[in-house]
Design an enzyme around this catalytic site. Structure first.
Site, mmCIF file in Angstrom:
data_model
loop_
_atom_site.group_PDB
_atom_site.id
_atom_site.type_symbol
_atom_site.label_atom_id
_atom_site.label_comp_id
_atom_site.label_asym_id
_atom_site.label_seq_id
_atom_site.Cartn_x
_atom_site.Cartn_y
_atom_site.Cartn_z
ATOM 1 N N SER A 97 4.087 -1.512 -46.536
ATOM 2 C CA SER A 97 4.014 -2.656 -47.556
ATOM 3 C C SER A 97 4.157 -4.688 -46.824
ATOM 4 O O SER A 97 3.676 -5.228 -45.875
ATOM 5 C CB SER A 97 5.486 -2.723 -48.091
ATOM 6 O OG SER A 97 6.001 -4.046 -49.182
ATOM 7 N N MET A 98 5.250 -5.246 -47.027
ATOM 8 C CA MET A 98 5.798 -6.694 -46.147
ATOM 9 C C MET A 98 5.587 -6.511 -45.073
ATOM 10 O O MET A 98 5.334 -6.908 -44.105
ATOM 11 C CB MET A 98 7.668 -6.606 -46.188
ATOM 12 C CG MET A 98 7.498 -8.405 -45.973
ATOM 13 S SD MET A 98 9.268 -8.557 -45.955
ATOM 14 C CE MET A 98 9.671 -7.731 -44.064
#
Length: 249
Positions: A97-98
Site C-alpha cells: 500500500s503506502m
C-alpha cells in the site's frame, strides 16, 4: 570489522531475526497506519536464509512520541539515508500500500547514488503514474475509522478500543495524507526487476493501475494477482513468501 558491529539499526529500522551470514537482504515497508511489527512473521519465516529489515515510521509504537512525517518525499529522504549503509549486499524491497510508493521513491534515491536494488515488490498499490484524487485524510475521525474498517487493515479489537484508537489515529491520518498527496515526479525508470502484487478484489487498485508499474522499470516486470481485497496478503502470506523466496534464490 563487519557491518554488524559498525552500523546500528537506530530508530528507523527493525531487525527482528538478524541473519548476518545471509547472502540477501529484504527491506519491508509498512502500509498506512502500519508498523514494522507487521513484518515480524515474514522475518521469522525467512531467517536465517534472508536478513530481513522492517522500516519503523515515526509516530507509532516505540516512536509514538515523535512527530509524524506526512509526505512520501520526506519519508523517502529519511529512509534512504538510514538504508544506505545496509546496501553492501543484494537488497530487495517489499512495500505494501503506502509502503509500495515509499519503497519506490527510496529505490529512486538509492539508484541516483549508484545502488541498484536486486528487486522491488510493490503490493496493494497502484503505480506512481496512476493518480486518484483521494481525500480520506481530510475526513473527521469517524470517517477515517470507517475507511480503515472498509479495507480491513487494522485489528477489529483495536478499532473497538477508544484509547488505542486515540493513540494510532494521528499516525494513520499522517500516513493517509502522505499516500493521498503523493505525486510522481517523472524521471528515469528503475533498473531493477519490479513485481506488482495485487488482490483481485482490491477497491484501491485496478488491474490496469497495478500493471502500470511496468512503466517504472527498465528491468523485467511481472504482475501477480491473488484472491482477496486490499489486505489479500494476510490470507495469501505463504504464496507471497514463496514468491519472495523464488526471487531471492
Amino acid at each position: 570489522m563487519s557491518l554488524e558491529t559498525t552500523v546500528e539499526t537506530g530508530a528507523w529500522i527493525r531487525r527482528f531475526h538478524p541473519a548476518p551470514q545471509a547472502a540477501h537482504r529484504l527491506v519491508c515497508f509498512p502500509h498506512a497506519g502500519g508498523a514494522a511489527s507487521f513484518y515480524f512473521p515474514v522475518s521469522r519465516t525467512l531467517a536465517p536464509d534472508v536478513d530481513v529489515l522492517a522500516i519503523q515510521y515515526p509516530g507509532r509504537q516505540d516512536r509514538r512520541h515523535e512527530p509524524c512525517l506526512d509526505s512520501i518525499a520526506a519519508l523517502a529522504d529519511a529512509v534512504a539515508e538510514q538504508l544506505a549503509p545496509w546496501c553492501e549486499r543484494p537488497v530487495t524491497f517489499f512495500g505494501h500500500s503506502m509502503g509500495a510508493s515509499l519503497a519506490f521513491e527510496v529505490a529512486r534515491r538509492l539508484e541516483a547514488r549508484g545502488t541498484v536494488l536486486h528487486g522491488l515488490f510493490a503490493s496493494g498499490r497502484r503505480a506512481p503514474s496512476a493518480v486518484r484524487d483521494e481525500r480520506v485524510h481530510l475526513l473527521d475521525d469517524d470517517g477515517l475509522i470507517t475507511d480503515i474498517s472498509r479495507l480491513s487493515g487494522t485489528d477489529t479489537q483495536v478499532l473497538g478500543d477508544p484509547e488505542i484508537l486515540r493513540m494510532i489515529l494521528p499516525a494513520v491520518r499522517a500516513d493517509y495524507r502522505a499516500a493521498e498527496t503523493y505525486r510522481y515526479t517523472p524521471g528515469p525508470p528503475l533498473s531493477c526487476p519490479l513485481s506488482a502484487l495485487t488482490g483481485d478484489d482490491d477497491p484501491q487498485v485496478t488491474l490496469e493501475e497495478a500493471r502500470a508499474w511496468g512503466e517504472h522499470t527498465a528491468g523485467p516486470f511481472t504482475l501477480q494477482v491473488f484472491p482477496g481485497g486490499h489486505f489479500y496478503l494476510n490470507a495469501q502470506a505463504p504464496a507471497v513468501i514463496a514468491s519472495l523466496r523464488a526471487h531471492l534464490r
